[in-house]
Design a protein around this motif. Structure first.
Motif, PDB file in Angstrom:
ATOM      1  N   GLY A 173      -6.361  70.769   6.346  1.00  0.00           N
ATOM      2  CA  GLY A 173      -7.514  70.509   5.488  1.00  0.00           C
ATOM      3  C   GLY A 173      -7.514  71.395   4.266  1.00  0.00           C
TER       4      GLY A 173
ATOM      5  N   TYR B 233     -16.791  75.476   7.589  1.00  0.00           N
ATOM      6  CA  TYR B 233     -15.349  75.402   7.309  1.00  0.00           C
ATOM      7  C   TYR B 233     -14.879  76.668   6.593  1.00  0.00           C
ATOM      8  CZ  TYR B 233     -15.339  70.441   8.534  1.00  0.00           C
ATOM      9  OH  TYR B 233     -15.434  69.244   9.205  1.00  0.00           O
TER      10      TYR B 233
ATOM     11  N   ARG C   7     -20.029  77.222   3.293  1.00  0.00           N
ATOM     12  CA  ARG C   7     -21.406  76.832   3.624  1.00  0.00           C
ATOM     13  C   ARG C   7     -21.488  76.327   5.069  1.00  0.00           C
ATOM     14  NH1 ARG C   7     -23.970  71.857   3.580  1.00  0.00           N
ATOM     15  NH2 ARG C   7     -22.137  70.592   3.153  1.00  0.00           N
TER      16      ARG C   7
ATOM     17  N   VAL D 128     -27.049  61.108   5.679  1.00  0.00           N
ATOM     18  CA  VAL D 128     -26.505  60.833   4.352  1.00  0.00           C
ATOM     19  C   VAL D 128     -25.063  61.329   4.298  1.00  0.00           C
ATOM     20  CG1 VAL D 128     -28.717  60.920   3.153  1.00  0.00           C
ATOM     21  CG2 VAL D 128     -27.373  63.021   3.433  1.00  0.00           C
TER      22      VAL D 128
ATOM     23  N   GLY E 280     -21.999  63.420   3.757  1.00  0.00           N
ATOM     24  CA  GLY E 280     -21.844  64.884   3.723  1.00  0.00           C
ATOM     25  C   GLY E 280     -22.761  65.604   4.680  1.00  0.00           C
TER      26      GLY E 280
ATOM     27  N   GLY F 200     -22.509  65.834   7.854  1.00  0.00           N
ATOM     28  CA  GLY F 200     -21.755  66.527   8.908  1.00  0.00           C
ATOM     29  C   GLY F 200     -21.458  65.643  10.112  1.00  0.00           C
ATOM     30  N   LYS F 201     -21.545  64.307   9.922  1.00  0.00           N
ATOM     31  CA  LYS F 201     -21.316  63.389  11.051  1.00  0.00           C
ATOM     32  C   LYS F 201     -19.853  63.441  11.515  1.00  0.00           C
ATOM     33  CE  LYS F 201     -22.667  59.900   8.534  1.00  0.00           C
ATOM     34  NZ  LYS F 201     -22.944  60.612   7.269  1.00  0.00           N
ATOM     35  N   SER F 202     -18.927  63.359  10.548  1.00  0.00           N
ATOM     36  CA  SER F 202     -17.500  63.409  10.929  1.00  0.00           C
ATOM     37  C   SER F 202     -17.159  64.764  11.522  1.00  0.00           C
ATOM     38  CB  SER F 202     -16.607  63.165   9.709  1.00  0.00           C
ATOM     39  OG  SER F 202     -16.843  61.883   9.215  1.00  0.00           O
TER      40      SER F 202
HETATM   41  N1  LIG Z   1     -11.605  70.163   6.167  1.00  0.00           N
HETATM   42  C1  LIG Z   1     -12.699  70.555   5.507  1.00  0.00           C
HETATM   43  N2  LIG Z   1     -12.706  71.727   4.861  1.00  0.00           N
HETATM   44  C2  LIG Z   1     -13.800  72.149   4.191  1.00  0.00           C
HETATM   45  N3  LIG Z   1     -14.960  71.452   4.114  1.00  0.00           N
HETATM   46  C3  LIG Z   1     -15.020  70.262   4.724  1.00  0.00           C
HETATM   47  C4  LIG Z   1     -13.899  69.749   5.457  1.00  0.00           C
HETATM   48  N4  LIG Z   1     -14.271  68.553   5.965  1.00  0.00           N
HETATM   49  C5  LIG Z   1     -15.551  68.336   5.572  1.00  0.00           C
HETATM   50  N5  LIG Z   1     -16.006  69.356   4.842  1.00  0.00           N
HETATM   51  C6  LIG Z   1     -17.374  69.500   4.268  1.00  0.00           C
HETATM   52  O1  LIG Z   1     -18.297  69.470   5.343  1.00  0.00           O
HETATM   53  C7  LIG Z   1     -19.451  68.710   4.986  1.00  0.00           C
HETATM   54  C8  LIG Z   1     -19.672  67.629   6.022  1.00  0.00           C
HETATM   55  O2  LIG Z   1     -18.619  66.707   5.935  1.00  0.00           O
HETATM   56  P1  LIG Z   1     -18.500  65.472   6.928  1.00  0.00           P
HETATM   57  O3  LIG Z   1     -17.243  64.757   6.613  1.00  0.00           O
HETATM   58  O4  LIG Z   1     -18.713  65.921   8.300  1.00  0.00           O
HETATM   59  O5  LIG Z   1     -19.768  64.596   6.455  1.00  0.00           O
HETATM   60  P2  LIG Z   1     -20.168  63.109   6.860  1.00  0.00           P
HETATM   61  O6  LIG Z   1     -21.603  63.158   7.238  1.00  0.00           O
HETATM   62  O7  LIG Z   1     -19.220  62.544   7.863  1.00  0.00           O
HETATM   63  O8  LIG Z   1     -19.996  62.372   5.477  1.00  0.00           O
HETATM   64  P3  LIG Z   1     -19.603  60.823   5.179  1.00  0.00           P
HETATM   65  O9  LIG Z   1     -20.736  59.976   5.642  1.00  0.00           O
HETATM   66  O10 LIG Z   1     -19.462  60.790   3.692  1.00  0.00           O
HETATM   67  O11 LIG Z   1     -18.326  60.540   5.900  1.00  0.00           O
HETATM   68  C9  LIG Z   1     -19.215  68.200   3.592  1.00  0.00           C
HETATM   69  O12 LIG Z   1     -19.913  69.012   2.682  1.00  0.00           O
HETATM   70  C10 LIG Z   1     -17.733  68.317   3.378  1.00  0.00           C
HETATM   71  O13 LIG Z   1     -17.444  68.601   2.030  1.00  0.00           O
END
Ligand SMILES: Nc1ncnc2c1ncn2[C@@H]1O[C@H](COP(=O)(O)OP(=O)(O)OP(=O)(O)O)[C@@H](O)[C@H]1O
Length: 568
Positions: free
Chosen positions: A111, A342, A345, A366, A368, A370-372
């Motif tokens: 990442g 990560y 933040r 929404v 970003g 943090g779901k993934s």
């Molecule tokens: N490998 C990584 N390194 C640093 N920051 C990351 C990494 N992966 C995700 N992030 C940050 O963590 C936060 C949450 O990301 P995540 O992908 O979990 O969001 P999400 O809710 O799944 O978004 P989406 O609906 O757009 O897929 C975001 O601010 C993203 O920029």
């Protein structure tokens, strides 16, 4: 720079696994260098005898010369053969260790870095070290032994000869050590330029469609050209300094030989004078070669540091010391006070979430939110900074993922993304990725349920690298089928069906539910019709779960859920 100090030495233990071969390589290098020194010395003595004493070489001398020539030729061949064999074995092992390091720490590490940069570490940096293993290690030791014995022989002829040889030998070894700082910096510059070029090239090939579509190909070509020039400049700077150093080494050796000639002229008689000169040349030449190798090794420190860092990369999710078994039967899932960042933040700040056995829970929020990240924690790509992710069996206490063996975890939990990459090979190869033992009947059944059977004429159809010949929806179906073949008890779908049309999404959802009613599903989705099909919904906002309930309950409540749905 500090990390680079001792980087080459730190990699030496890899040779330990090849101790016998290392010793044989050293033996061959020693025989090679010793035969050469003996050959030039005896030749000079023979010529000296013929010129000074007007005496033709006897049969014993001729036989000795022939034997030495043969020994030297054989030793050179053997040394080349063994040293390269050793180097390639060590490099093959090193490549696997680099890969293991990346896999252990991935995707946290991946990442943070560009994939081309990683390819450069896995291939280019390891390749650069070939020189060190093939040419430097055994030769350095052998030339030390040859130099030691040669100077003893010179001292026996006349101790004064050493006054010309020893200072030059010391200078030959000292100079590369003194200028090692510059060499390390130049080597690091070359490695960094090579890594950048590799990263740019991989990104360009990956993003060719976008570059073409946005007319950005020319700009990209110029960037690649600039990176190519930067690498060329760095390599030229290294080569130029290498040429200078080589000239200085040659001058020093010539000066030593002249010194020996002057000293021998007064004290060494007859044919031994040219022999002493040849012996001095013979013992200094390997020292000069070793000095060159020492110098070049300095330039390899950056590569060794990169490889060392990859080899020693800490595990993102270390294996449990005492794994706990996962009982059979349905499994629920629980995130308990999960905090995660990560390295910057805070992304998740005390997430509490329970998915009951057999339940389908939609996690929404929404972009970003943090779901993934939650999905990745369930896959145990990383561990939470605080709190725990747990599997909850029907009976017995919850099991922290940190206590579950990797194979048990992969058998119980499958996480499917939106655009899982496919690998070069047939459709069947890709489907069997996680379940190589799946029978043809199982494959056909899962393919039918996920609609994969309609994608290609047969399972032997090549799908192409990264699945570029398939649509996003087709790739999603394959990724889903791939996961279902492992019969997971917990399934995490991270926007998996987002690329399917609404009808396809509904059909896949229905078959997923009918196929295994006891399976627990965490569904990450944006599309309201997909969310609506879940038994319950949890809303993630500002790093926490702020609302949970059924579609009907939440639509009546307003708040975060209403905001998320309103955005669609
Ligand atoms: N490998 C990584 N390194 C640093 N920051 C990351 C990494 N992966 C995700 N992030 C940050 O963590 C936060 C949450 O990301 P995540 O992908 O979990 O969001 P999400 O809710 O799944 O978004 P989406 O609906 O757009 O897929 C975001 O601010 C993203 O920029």
């Amino acid at each position: 720079m500090n990390a680079e100090r001792g980087a080459l030495r730190a990699l030496l233990p890899v040779l330990g696994a090849h101790r016998a071969m290392t010793v044989r390589t050293f033996g061959a290098a020693l025989a090679d260098q010793a035969a050469l020194v003996a050959l030039v010395t005896l030749t000079a003595h023979t010529v000296g005898t013929a010129v000074v004493e007007r005496q033709a070489p006897g049969p014993g001398t001729v036989v000795a010369l022939l034997l030495l020539v043969t020994a030297r030729a054989l030793a050179t061949w053997r040394e080349m053969d063994l040293s390269h064999d050793l180097a390639y074995r060590v490099l093959a092992e090193m490549r696997i260790r680099v890969f293991d390091g990346l896999a252990r720490s991935a995707p946290a590490r991946v990442g943070g870095r560009r994939s081309g940069d990683l390819a450069s570490a896995a291939l280019g940096d390891v390749e650069a070290l070939e020189f060190f293993y093939a040419h430097a290690v055994a030769q350095l030791v052998a030339s030390g032994v040859v130099f030691g014995s040669g100077t003893v022989a010179l001292a026996l002829l006349d101790p004064w000869l050493l006054t010309a040889v020893l200072p030059v030998a010391a200078l030959l070894v000292l100079v590369p050590l003194l200028e090692s700082r510059g060499r390390v910096a130049r080597g690091a510059r070359t490695r960094a330029a090579a890594a950048d070029l590799s990263a740019e090239t991989v990104e360009t090939v990956d993003g060719l469609h976008e570059l073409l579509a946005f007319g950005a190909l020319d700009t990209r070509r110029e960037r690649l050209r600039a990176h190519g020039h930067r690498l060329g400049d760095a390599q030229r700077a290294e080569q130029a300094r290498e040429a200078d150093a080589s000239a200085v080494r040659d001058l020093l050796v010539v000066a030593a030989v002249v010194g020996v000639v002057l000293a021998a002229a007064h004290t060494v008689s007859g044919a031994w004078a040219p022999a002493a000169m040849a012996l001095a040349l013979g013992v200094l030449a390997p020292v000069s070669d070793s000095a060159a190798a020492l110098g070049q090794a300095g330039g390899l420190r950056a590569a060794a540091a990169q490889v060392g860092a990859a080899v020693r990369a800490p595990a993102g999710a270390p294996p449990p010391a005492a794994p706990r078994p996962v009982p059979d039967g349905p499994l629920g899932l629980r995130l308990r006070g999960v905090r995660f960042d990560y390295g910057g933040r805070v992304v998740l700040d005390g997430v509490d979430l329970t998915v009951r056995p057999g339940e389908t829970l939609a996690l929404v929020g929404v972009s970003g939110a943090g779901k993934s990240t939650c999905a990745h924690l369930v896959a145990r790509f990383w561990d939470p900074a605080a709190g725990a992710v747990e599997l909850v069996p029907a009976a017995g206490p919850p099991i922290d993922l940190r206590d579950v063996a990797e194979t048990d975890l992969r058998r119980a939990v499958a996480v499917v993304g939106q655009d899982a990459p496919l690998f070069h090979g047939t459709l069947a190869d890709n489907l069997r990725l996680a379940a190589p033992a799946a029978t043809d009947d199982e494959l056909a059944a899962v393919a039918r349920r996920t609609g994969v059977d309609r994608i290609a004429d047969g399972y032997d159809t090549p799908v192409g690298e990264r699945g570029t010949t398939l649509s996003g929806g087709q790739r999603a179906r394959i990724a889903l089928a791939r996961a279902l073949l492992t019969h997971p008890r917990v399934l995490v779908l991270d926007e998996t069906t987002a690329n399917l049309d609404t009808e396809g999404d509904a059909a896949v959802s229905a078959t997923l539910r009918d196929g295994a009613p006891s399976r627990t599903t965490l569904l990450i989705a944006h599309r309201p019709s997909t969310i609506r099909r879940a038994d319950r919904i949890a809303v993630l906002e500002a790093g926490r779960v702020v609302q949970t309930g059924t579609w009907e309950e939440l639509t009546g409540e307003g708040g975060a859920f209403a905001r998320v749905v309103a955005r669609r």
